[in-house]
Design a protein around this motif. Sequence first.
Motif, PDB file in Angstrom:
ATOM      1  N   ARG A  99       0.764  -1.299  -0.059  1.00 38.10           N
ATOM      2  CA  ARG A  99       0.203   0.007   0.092  1.00 38.10           C
ATOM      3  C   ARG A  99       0.912   1.250   0.052  1.00 38.10           C
ATOM      4  O   ARG A  99       0.391   2.370  -0.226  1.00 38.10           O
ATOM      5  CB  ARG A  99      -0.935   0.036   1.376  1.00 38.10           C
ATOM      6  CG  ARG A  99      -2.009   1.008   1.036  1.00 38.10           C
ATOM      7  CD  ARG A  99      -3.355   0.452   1.832  1.00 38.10           C
ATOM      8  NE  ARG A  99      -3.202  -0.154   3.141  1.00 38.10           N
ATOM      9  CZ  ARG A  99      -4.096  -0.652   3.819  1.00 38.10           C
ATOM     10  NH1 ARG A  99      -5.276  -0.649   3.359  1.00 38.10           N
ATOM     11  NH2 ARG A  99      -3.917  -1.254   5.096  1.00 38.10           N
ATOM     12  N   GLY A 100       2.245   1.281   0.330  1.00 35.19           N
ATOM     13  CA  GLY A 100       3.076   2.238   0.288  1.00 35.19           C
ATOM     14  C   GLY A 100       3.194   3.071  -1.303  1.00 35.19           C
ATOM     15  O   GLY A 100       3.384   3.964  -1.157  1.00 35.19           O
ATOM     16  N   ILE A 101       2.725   2.165  -2.034  1.00 36.16           N
ATOM     17  CA  ILE A 101       2.668   2.757  -3.510  1.00 36.16           C
ATOM     18  C   ILE A 101       1.688   3.590  -3.740  1.00 36.16           C
ATOM     19  O   ILE A 101       1.701   4.457  -4.712  1.00 36.16           O
ATOM     20  CB  ILE A 101       2.720   1.524  -4.542  1.00 36.16           C
ATOM     21  CG1 ILE A 101       3.035   1.747  -6.061  1.00 36.16           C
ATOM     22  CG2 ILE A 101       1.275   0.828  -4.695  1.00 36.16           C
ATOM     23  CD1 ILE A 101       4.586   2.105  -6.096  1.00 36.16           C
ATOM     24  N   LYS A 102       0.866   3.790  -2.928  1.00 30.94           N
ATOM     25  CA  LYS A 102      -0.495   4.665  -2.765  1.00 30.94           C
ATOM     26  C   LYS A 102      -1.332   4.665  -3.904  1.00 30.94           C
ATOM     27  O   LYS A 102      -2.616   4.834  -3.377  1.00 30.94           O
ATOM     28  CB  LYS A 102       0.322   6.254  -2.817  1.00 30.94           C
ATOM     29  CG  LYS A 102       1.390   6.399  -1.648  1.00 30.94           C
ATOM     30  CD  LYS A 102       1.304   7.571  -1.022  1.00 30.94           C
ATOM     31  CE  LYS A 102       2.127   7.936   0.221  1.00 30.94           C
ATOM     32  NZ  LYS A 102       3.344   7.017   0.775  1.00 30.94           N
ATOM     33  N   ALA A 133      10.892  -4.771 -11.470  1.00 28.13           N
ATOM     34  CA  ALA A 133      10.684  -6.324 -11.901  1.00 28.13           C
ATOM     35  C   ALA A 133      11.384  -6.680 -13.214  1.00 28.13           C
ATOM     36  O   ALA A 133      12.028  -7.540 -13.112  1.00 28.13           O
ATOM     37  CB  ALA A 133       9.272  -6.555 -11.652  1.00 28.13           C
ATOM     38  N   LYS A 134      11.004  -5.762 -14.020  1.00 30.10           N
ATOM     39  CA  LYS A 134      11.564  -6.176 -15.233  1.00 30.10           C
ATOM     40  C   LYS A 134      13.151  -6.002 -15.481  1.00 30.10           C
ATOM     41  O   LYS A 134      13.915  -7.040 -15.808  1.00 30.10           O
ATOM     42  CB  LYS A 134      10.831  -5.039 -16.387  1.00 30.10           C
ATOM     43  CG  LYS A 134      11.105  -5.432 -17.843  1.00 30.10           C
ATOM     44  CD  LYS A 134      10.401  -4.419 -18.704  1.00 30.10           C
ATOM     45  CE  LYS A 134      10.945  -4.492 -20.142  1.00 30.10           C
ATOM     46  NZ  LYS A 134      10.716  -3.268 -20.911  1.00 30.10           N
ATOM     47  N   LEU A 168      17.311   2.103  -7.664  1.00 31.04           N
ATOM     48  CA  LEU A 168      17.754   0.848  -7.771  1.00 31.04           C
ATOM     49  C   LEU A 168      17.541   0.146  -9.190  1.00 31.04           C
ATOM     50  O   LEU A 168      18.441  -0.368  -9.845  1.00 31.04           O
ATOM     51  CB  LEU A 168      16.664   0.044  -6.863  1.00 31.04           C
ATOM     52  CG  LEU A 168      17.156  -1.078  -6.187  1.00 31.04           C
ATOM     53  CD1 LEU A 168      18.607  -1.083  -5.690  1.00 31.04           C
ATOM     54  CD2 LEU A 168      16.023  -1.854  -5.008  1.00 31.04           C
ATOM     55  N   THR A 169      16.352   0.882  -9.939  1.00 27.85           N
ATOM     56  CA  THR A 169      16.114   0.231 -11.183  1.00 27.85           C
ATOM     57  C   THR A 169      17.296   0.688 -12.101  1.00 27.85           C
ATOM     58  O   THR A 169      17.773  -0.081 -12.932  1.00 27.85           O
ATOM     59  CB  THR A 169      14.753   0.707 -11.862  1.00 27.85           C
ATOM     60  OG1 THR A 169      13.763   0.612 -10.923  1.00 27.85           O
ATOM     61  CG2 THR A 169      14.516   0.282 -13.160  1.00 27.85           C
ATOM     62  N   LEU A 213       2.158   2.125 -10.170  1.00 24.47           N
ATOM     63  CA  LEU A 213       2.718   0.711 -10.324  1.00 24.47           C
ATOM     64  C   LEU A 213       3.690   0.613 -11.267  1.00 24.47           C
ATOM     65  O   LEU A 213       4.835  -0.216 -11.041  1.00 24.47           O
ATOM     66  CB  LEU A 213       1.503  -0.395 -10.542  1.00 24.47           C
ATOM     67  CG  LEU A 213       0.573  -0.730  -9.649  1.00 24.47           C
ATOM     68  CD1 LEU A 213      -0.252  -1.631 -10.103  1.00 24.47           C
ATOM     69  CD2 LEU A 213       1.335  -1.417  -8.528  1.00 24.47           C
ATOM     70  N   PRO A 214       3.885   1.605 -12.622  1.00 25.57           N
ATOM     71  CA  PRO A 214       5.065   1.214 -13.491  1.00 25.57           C
ATOM     72  C   PRO A 214       6.531   1.361 -12.705  1.00 25.57           C
ATOM     73  O   PRO A 214       7.247   0.900 -13.177  1.00 25.57           O
ATOM     74  CB  PRO A 214       4.814   2.417 -14.210  1.00 25.57           C
ATOM     75  CG  PRO A 214       3.263   2.581 -14.472  1.00 25.57           C
ATOM     76  CD  PRO A 214       2.847   2.233 -13.017  1.00 25.57           C
TER      77      PRO A 214
END
Length: 331
Positions: free
Chosen positions: A219-222, A234-235, A322-323, A227-228
């Motif tokens: 839920r921290g993503i708000k 992840a990608k 990080l990405t 989401l991207p």
Amino acid sequence: MSSVLVFLEAKNNEITRISWEAMAAGHALAEGLSLPIDIALIGSAGNPIFETIHGKPPRTVYAIDHKLLHAYTADGYTAAYAQLIEHVKPAYVVLPHTYQARDFAPRLATRFHQVLISDVTGIQAMGGMDSTVWPTFVRQLLQGKLNAEYHQTGKGPCFLSVQAGAFRADEAVKGETVLEPFLPKLESAEIRTQPGEPFRASAQTVDLGSATILVSVGRGIKEQANLPIVEELAKALGAELAASRPICDNGWLPMDRQVGSSGQTVAPKVYLAVGISGAIQHLVGMKGSQCIVAINKDENAPIFEVADYGIVGDLFEIVPALTAAVQKAKA
Ligand SMILES: Cc1cc2nc3c(=O)[nH]c(=O)nc-3n(C[C@H](O)[C@H](O)[C@H](O)COP(=O)(O)OP(=O)(O)OC[C@H]3O[C@@H](n4cnc5c(N)ncnc54)[C@H](O)[C@@H]3O)c2cc1C
């Protein structure tokens, strides 16, 4: 001499990961009690699958072979396993906690006037067989809010099934072992059910359990529009995307990406928890991961209690950095 007997399962001619975890639990039990360990799998001894057994060396691997076992039935498996148990006379019988084991294992235990201690997440308080200390098996109650401890009373083998992710399969090491065919006596009249086609999940269903790396979002993503940020990470990592329950309840990601007590149980090599607080219902689904990395702006978030690496900070700054770092390292 008594022993620990572990029944493994195979799917698509491969031994399943949860079976290796059950074997690791069996080894922990056998070592704690100074007992030998044997393992068993349905199949012909000539099947190459038996060459893939790679754990710490058990005393014997039994290849349980009968044409009535080619397709799973509770009657067939119960009868065949019961005959092997009568032959080996183990003190403990360990199974992976799968849908299949849930179907036949309680009946198997009942044949020996025992109950199945199911969904075991830990083994404690072990001593040698001559000691007064006996193993205690831990299983969770009330959605993981309580840990209950069980131990066997009475005679007969003790039956337990091991929850996915609770034991680390890679604790096993290579070694030599004896492969022995076991041919149970089965009559077609005792198989009362006709097996249908095995259930196949729809193509869209994600098997988070087989992912090596999971980036899991909470839920921290708000909001969904953010989401991207995690999808890109992840990608870059070649990871599957997972989520805590509120993300799936909100419909931001499909339900088959949910990790936790009412979602999937996972044990990847790396579990990256992004903006997840670490509620117990989430932890029970992922705490068996080999390496847990948590990003959370609250340094007291419970997720840090299970994390191997913790980053305290704002995910909206950390995740894109990080990405970029992963992409640069791969370039
Ligand atoms: C019967 C039952 C079954 C359940 N089953 C499940 C289940 O299977 N799976 C599951 O996940 N939950 C399950 N739950 C829900 C569970 O109790 C929690 O409510 C849920 O896990 C919380 O999800 P969350 O961590 O994403 O959200 P929250 O608890 O709201 O945590 C959000 C976290 O994000 C952090 N954060 C906020 N903003 C930022 C930022 N900018 N940067 C970094 N960090 C930030 C916060 O500090 C907080 O720790 C179940 C509950 C019940 C009652």
